[in-house]
Design an enzyme around this catalytic site. Structure first.
Site, PDB file in Angstrom:
ATOM      1  N   LYS A  70      33.799 -45.027  15.866  1.00 19.60           N
ATOM      2  CA  LYS A  70      34.675 -44.113  15.148  1.00 19.60           C
ATOM      3  C   LYS A  70      33.980 -43.551  13.907  1.00 19.60           C
ATOM      4  CE  LYS A  70      38.746 -46.435  16.928  1.00 19.60           C
ATOM      5  NZ  LYS A  70      39.715 -47.534  16.746  1.00 19.60           N
ATOM      6  N   GLN A 114      42.081 -51.610  12.205  1.00 15.26           N
ATOM      7  CA  GLN A 114      41.612 -52.004  13.524  1.00 15.26           C
ATOM      8  C   GLN A 114      42.331 -53.285  13.953  1.00 15.26           C
ATOM      9  OE1 GLN A 114      39.329 -50.301  15.533  1.00 15.26           O
ATOM     10  NE2 GLN A 114      40.033 -51.772  17.062  1.00 15.26           N
ATOM     11  N   ASP A 137      46.892 -43.050  12.550  1.00 16.76           N
ATOM     12  CA  ASP A 137      46.844 -43.763  13.829  1.00 16.76           C
ATOM     13  C   ASP A 137      48.237 -43.909  14.432  1.00 16.76           C
ATOM     14  OD1 ASP A 137      45.383 -44.977  15.859  1.00 16.76           O
ATOM     15  OD2 ASP A 137      45.539 -46.981  14.985  1.00 16.76           O
TER      16      ASP A 137
END
Length: 298
Positions: A70, A114, A137
């Site tokens: 990413k 994450q 996200d």
């Protein structure tokens, strides 16, 4: 969009039939190119680049790899990537405190936690520490509510990527029966909400659904997001159905048995190269969007 991509979900299967691949790499590249152009314009206007903060708890090898990937994609899109590495032993309170700091930092436009973060941490509490306007996200309850009610906000990246991929291949959703196998709060549940918003009739299933095969066989559009390798086989695919495999298991294996499903489906995503690239593309696009929104309201 090319008419050659059109899928009605009613195509008849034959012994020689092979489904058309729903390649996510091309659409993802175009999304990222558009985001990069917007990021460059943002930099010209403000003197700063859009910034995505990635928070990683511990050193899980897969998570480390994902974060690095990413970061590399951010660099190519003109997005600054700020990595926050935290010890696996951090408490829920410590993680919430760090995310709250990022939420209050005007130099950070998007936050990615994450996951997984470890069994001793309250992951939901950590997600909720992300300010809604930085939730690129799409993991907070605020974002889920916005998706459910069709309100402005950031979508969960994988479901958002799925919807863009369906649009790219001109899949008509109105009146179609969409079956979502999986109920996670950042994949299965929001995918169903977004499909419902597009006028599909949605059935949620999961690993404990009674007679799952019978329900899957009714799907004009199937989203497999249960997290089990080759959980769905071709014999349960409706001829001509659109099959979206959102699973990713060790060995580059999805939740659908690709070989058998491709003999019956009309359209099918590969693993890798289908949903995955779209997920990252949506993340980057929403990070740039968050930066632009912030500058417009400053």
């Amino acid at each position: 969009m090319s008419s050659t991509h059109t899928a009605s979900g009613t195509q008849a299967a034959s012994s020689t039939h092979t489904a058309r691949l729903m390649d996510g790499t091309g659409p993802a590249r175009r999304i990222i190119e558009s985001a990069a152009a917007t990021a460059a314009d943002f930099h010209r206007r403000t003197g700063a680049a859009p910034c995505l903060a990635t928070v990683l708890v511990g050193e899980d090898p897969a998570s480390v790899t994902y974060v690095r990937m990413k970061q590399a994609r951010c660099a190519k899109a003109g997005i600054e990537s700020r990595h926050v590495a935290l010890p696996a032993s951090i408490s829920t309170g410590g993680l919430v405190e760090k995310i709250t700091e990022l939420s209050e930092d005007p130099g950070v436009h998007g936050i990615l936690l994450q996951h997984p973060v470890g069994p001793h941490i309250d992951e939901r509490a950590a997600f909720e520490a992300i300010a809604p306007h930085k939730d690129v996200d799409g993991v907070t309850t605020h974002s889920f509510a916005a998706m459910s009610f069709g309100l402005p906000g950031f979508v969960s990246c994988t479901p958002g990527g799925i919807m863009r991929l369906l649009a790219e291949y001109d899949v008509e959703l109105t009146g179609k029966h969409a079956v979502v196998v999986g109920r996670s709060p950042i994949l299965g549940k929001p995918a169903g909400m977004l499909l419902l918003e597009r006028n599909a009739t949605v059935t949620y299933c999961h690993s404990r659904t009674s007679d799952l095969s019978a329900i899957v066989r009714q799907a004009d559009v199937l989203v497999a997001a249960v997290g089990r390798p080759r959980f769905i086989t071709g014999e349960d695919i409706k001829p001509g159905a659109v099959v979206i495999d959102a699973g990713y298991n060790p060995g580059n294996v999805g939740d659908v048995d690709f070989a058998s499903a491709a003999e019956r489906a009309g359209l099918i995503t590969p693993v890798p190269g289908g949903v995955g690239p779209m997920t990252i593309a949506v993340l980057l696009a929403q990070t740039v969007e968050a930066a632009v929104r912030g500058s417009d309201t400053a």
